[in-house]
Design an enzyme around this catalytic site. Structure first.
Site, PDB file in Angstrom:
ATOM      1  CD  GLU A 259       1.515  -3.384  13.439  1.00  0.00           C
ATOM      2  OE1 GLU A 259       2.599  -3.043  12.928  1.00  0.00           O
ATOM      3  OE2 GLU A 259       1.150  -4.560  13.565  1.00  0.00           O
TER       4      GLU A 259
ATOM      5  CB  ILE B 186      -0.949   0.014   1.221  1.00  0.00           C
ATOM      6  CG1 ILE B 186      -1.809  -1.269   1.261  1.00  0.00           C
ATOM      7  CG2 ILE B 186      -1.842   1.255   1.199  1.00  0.00           C
ATOM      8  CD1 ILE B 186      -2.711  -1.452   0.071  1.00  0.00           C
TER       9      ILE B 186
ATOM     10  CG  HIS C 252      -0.312  -2.942   8.713  1.00  0.00           C
ATOM     11  ND1 HIS C 252       0.859  -2.537   9.333  1.00  0.00           N
ATOM     12  CD2 HIS C 252      -0.470  -4.246   9.042  1.00  0.00           C
ATOM     13  CE1 HIS C 252       1.371  -3.546   9.999  1.00  0.00           C
ATOM     14  NE2 HIS C 252       0.599  -4.600   9.842  1.00  0.00           N
TER      15      HIS C 252
END
Length: 259
Positions: free
Chosen positions: A176, A84, A145
């Site tokens: 995260e 990504i 993410h």
């Protein structure tokens, strides 16, 4: 075949989303480049080991995929990552490629860009997701993410891009990264919204999406939002299922092949 393509992703242990979000892109690449050898590689050794031990399914890591190309005497190789952002996994891939090229100086190897890289990518991603969000007034939260890498700012930049297009109730948080669920909750409260739709902003709807976002576990995003009194609708669909997102990856691959 004297040319090859390696399609690289982090990988997933979930078979269904692997087929929907990774194989779908691989198959489009195979169709578009039928005279190329096309290989799959995962960057996660954990995922590779689980698939080998649990399913007897072998997947190359990027170095192994390059060595396979070498065994088949294919010395012109194009690598398209399905990452990504240009974070740690992408940098690890670039380093692996450089190490291989140092040992094999007669190879031509080019690496494509991840999903969010150039300015145009952000515009294209927003366009790709607009059909998923029919009303600008709806509350929508994407789970990315995230990373401790500097490019974690990509999520903030994408959110700003949505806002600039009039989507005032779209929020992008990460598992995260800097902006977690607490950011989403504060923003949704500040907007006075009572309902929220949760979407993954990840290539596959794998472990993070199934467990951290959509499950009934008390610490999932869904459960914590419901605990705060919000009505939550969960959409379990990886970005790789979106044909317009797939097109971005194919455009990036075409860019390095044509250059």
């Amino acid at each position: 075949m004297d040319k090859g393509i390696i399609v690289v992703s982090f990988g997933t242990t979930y078979e269904n989303t692997r087929k929907l979000c990774i194989e779908s892109i691989e198959n489009r690449i195979k169709e578009a480049y039928s005279d190329y050898k096309v290989l799959r590689a995962f960057t996660s050794s954990m995922v590779i080991n689980i698939l080998k031990n649990r399913d007897n399914l072998s997947v190359f890591n990027p170095e192994e995929a390059l060595e396979e190309m070498k065994r088949e005497n294919i010395k012109e190789v194009y690598i398209q990552p399905l990452h990504i952002i240009a974070g740690h996994e992408y940098e690890k891939l670039l380093n692996q490629v450089e190490e291989f090229k140092d040992r094999n100086r007669d190879f031509i190897i080019k690496v494509g860009k991840p999903l969010l890289y150039d300015e145009d990518d952000y515009v294209k991603v927003i366009y790709s997701l607009e059909n998923e969000i029919p009303h600008k007034e709806e509350g929508v939260a994407f789970m990315g993410h995230g990373t401790d890498h500097l490019v974690d700012s990509s999520y903030k930049k994408l959110e700003k891009g949505f806002r600039d297009k009039g989507y005032k109730n779209i929020f992008i948080g990460t598992v995260e990264g800097e902006r977690g669920l607490a950011y989403i909750i504060d923003e949704v409260k500040n907007k006075g919204l009572r309902k929220i739709k949760l979407y993954p902003f990840m290539l596959v709807a794998g472990d993070h999406v199934i467990n951290d976002m959509a499950s009934d576990d008390e610490d999932s995003w869904k459960s914590q939002l419901e605990k705060e009194g919000f009505g939550v609708t969960v959409i379990v669909k990886g970005l790789g299922q979106n044909e317009s997102i797939q097109n971005i990856y194919l455009d990036h691959l075409k860019g390095i092949i044509d250059s």
